[in-house]
Design an enzyme around this catalytic site. Sequence first.
Site, PDB file in Angstrom:
ATOM      1  N   ASP A  73      -6.544  -0.619   9.202  1.00 17.46           N
ATOM      2  CA  ASP A  73      -7.758   0.075   8.442  1.00 17.46           C
ATOM      3  C   ASP A  73      -8.701  -1.233   7.699  1.00 17.46           C
ATOM      4  O   ASP A  73      -8.081  -2.507   7.226  1.00 17.46           O
ATOM      5  CB  ASP A  73      -7.320   1.087   7.204  1.00 17.46           C
ATOM      6  CG  ASP A  73      -6.597   0.399   6.373  1.00 17.46           C
ATOM      7  OD1 ASP A  73      -5.368  -0.374   6.830  1.00 17.46           O
ATOM      8  OD2 ASP A  73      -6.375   1.062   5.276  1.00 17.46           O
ATOM      9  N   GLU A 129      -3.346   1.505   5.550  1.00 15.95           N
ATOM     10  CA  GLU A 129      -2.685   0.757   4.632  1.00 15.95           C
ATOM     11  C   GLU A 129      -3.200   0.674   3.040  1.00 15.95           C
ATOM     12  O   GLU A 129      -2.474   0.759   2.078  1.00 15.95           O
ATOM     13  CB  GLU A 129      -2.356  -0.588   5.168  1.00 15.95           C
ATOM     14  CG  GLU A 129      -1.253  -1.432   4.459  1.00 15.95           C
ATOM     15  CD  GLU A 129      -1.650  -1.790   2.824  1.00 15.95           C
ATOM     16  OE1 GLU A 129      -0.835  -2.004   1.985  1.00 15.95           O
ATOM     17  OE2 GLU A 129      -2.974  -2.220   2.715  1.00 15.95           O
TER      18      GLU A 129
HETATM   19 ZN   LIG Z   1      -5.803  -5.030   1.221  1.00 18.32          ZN
HETATM   20 ZN   LIG Z   2      -3.730  -5.760   3.562  1.00 20.07          ZN
END
Ligand SMILES: [Zn+2]
Ligand SMILES: [Zn+2]
Length: 384
Positions: A73, A129
């Site tokens: 991401d 994440e």
């Molecule tokens: Zn980051």
């Molecule tokens: Zn990262």
Amino acid sequence: MTLPPVDRDRLVADRRDLHQHPELAFQERRTAGIVAERMRELGYAVTTGVGETGVVATRAGGDRCVLVRADMDALPVEEANDVPYRSRHAGRMHACGHDGHVAMGLEVARRLAGVSLPGTVKFAFQPAEEMNNGAAAMIAGGVLATPRVDAAFGVHLWNYIPVGTIGVMSGPVMAAVDRFDVTVVGRGGHAAAPHLTVDPVVVAAQIVTALHGVVSRRRDPFEEGVISVTQVHAGDAYNVIPSRAVLRGTVRSFGGRFYEQVPALVERTARGIAEALGAGVELRYERLSRPLVNDERMTAVMRATAEEVAGRENVRSGVRTMGGEDFAFFLEAVPGCFAFVGSAPRDGRPAAPHHSPHFDIEEEALVIGTELLTRTALRFLAGE
Ligand SMILES: [Zn+2]
Ligand SMILES: [Zn+2]
């Protein structure tokens, strides 16, 4: 066994393509599509939609199973770099290096597809994440089962150390991320008559001060921890005492007693001060990510590989951060190790920090990270 060499051009091209098309947490559809197609072409068994947009790809070999993880991401940041591979999407940018992580994951997979493996290798291309919940979503989706994963490895490109160096050590290396909302409930009124009100602004100010006292006076100085109050909201007039004030912030710790105690400490501090001053408190405390703790044995495997790849003098201990990383959830479930691959200029010039609109990496780091992950996976499967 002879590994095919790293295809540097492909690695850089992949990273740049992904960099131009950043996708936010749980929206990584283009990225996941590319990953799934590429992994199928390489002969991996691919499952999509694991944890919404996550992709799992497996190549079965022997009994042991190693997992390599890459997060996909991007961030809601407007890119400020004037480079040919600049983000093509306003307000979205790969400002943490996850574009490089995906490119490396693909290259590791391509190289491992070309050799006979002493075990099973599984790739987790992970969403979200940056929201701290993609790893948990993939684990809930079964990424660690069938075949059962024995060890997990991952890396982060790291702009705080120069390219050519690798940071790896056992124990906690990234922090647990908690966050809190404290709403102070007072009684509003005229600014000229505070005695007829319960002023939530004054109560909130004292809570802010006292929360910093939690770190300096209630925490064992040998345990790492930080509390930052990052938002203060109250009132909208010069002559009105508002009825509520809202504080928000984050707590970071590496586990241990402080980690266990801090939710209660924050709550008690806020409630105690509010009560002393006649106000009430509504409190929400959330744990987002766990401390990321590297396993000692798996760290030895990764460290030996790092020394082989970068040279012993370029492998650093003590590279840690109070930043969070949800690979922590994988390492809670299975032993493994997470390393930092230097991506700042070699000559020691400082690089833009992660999450900055000026973030960029030295692309040579992609080659080093690929070597590190490929050889670590092989070393684990070979039973070293
Ligand atoms: Zn980051
Ligand atoms: Zn990262």
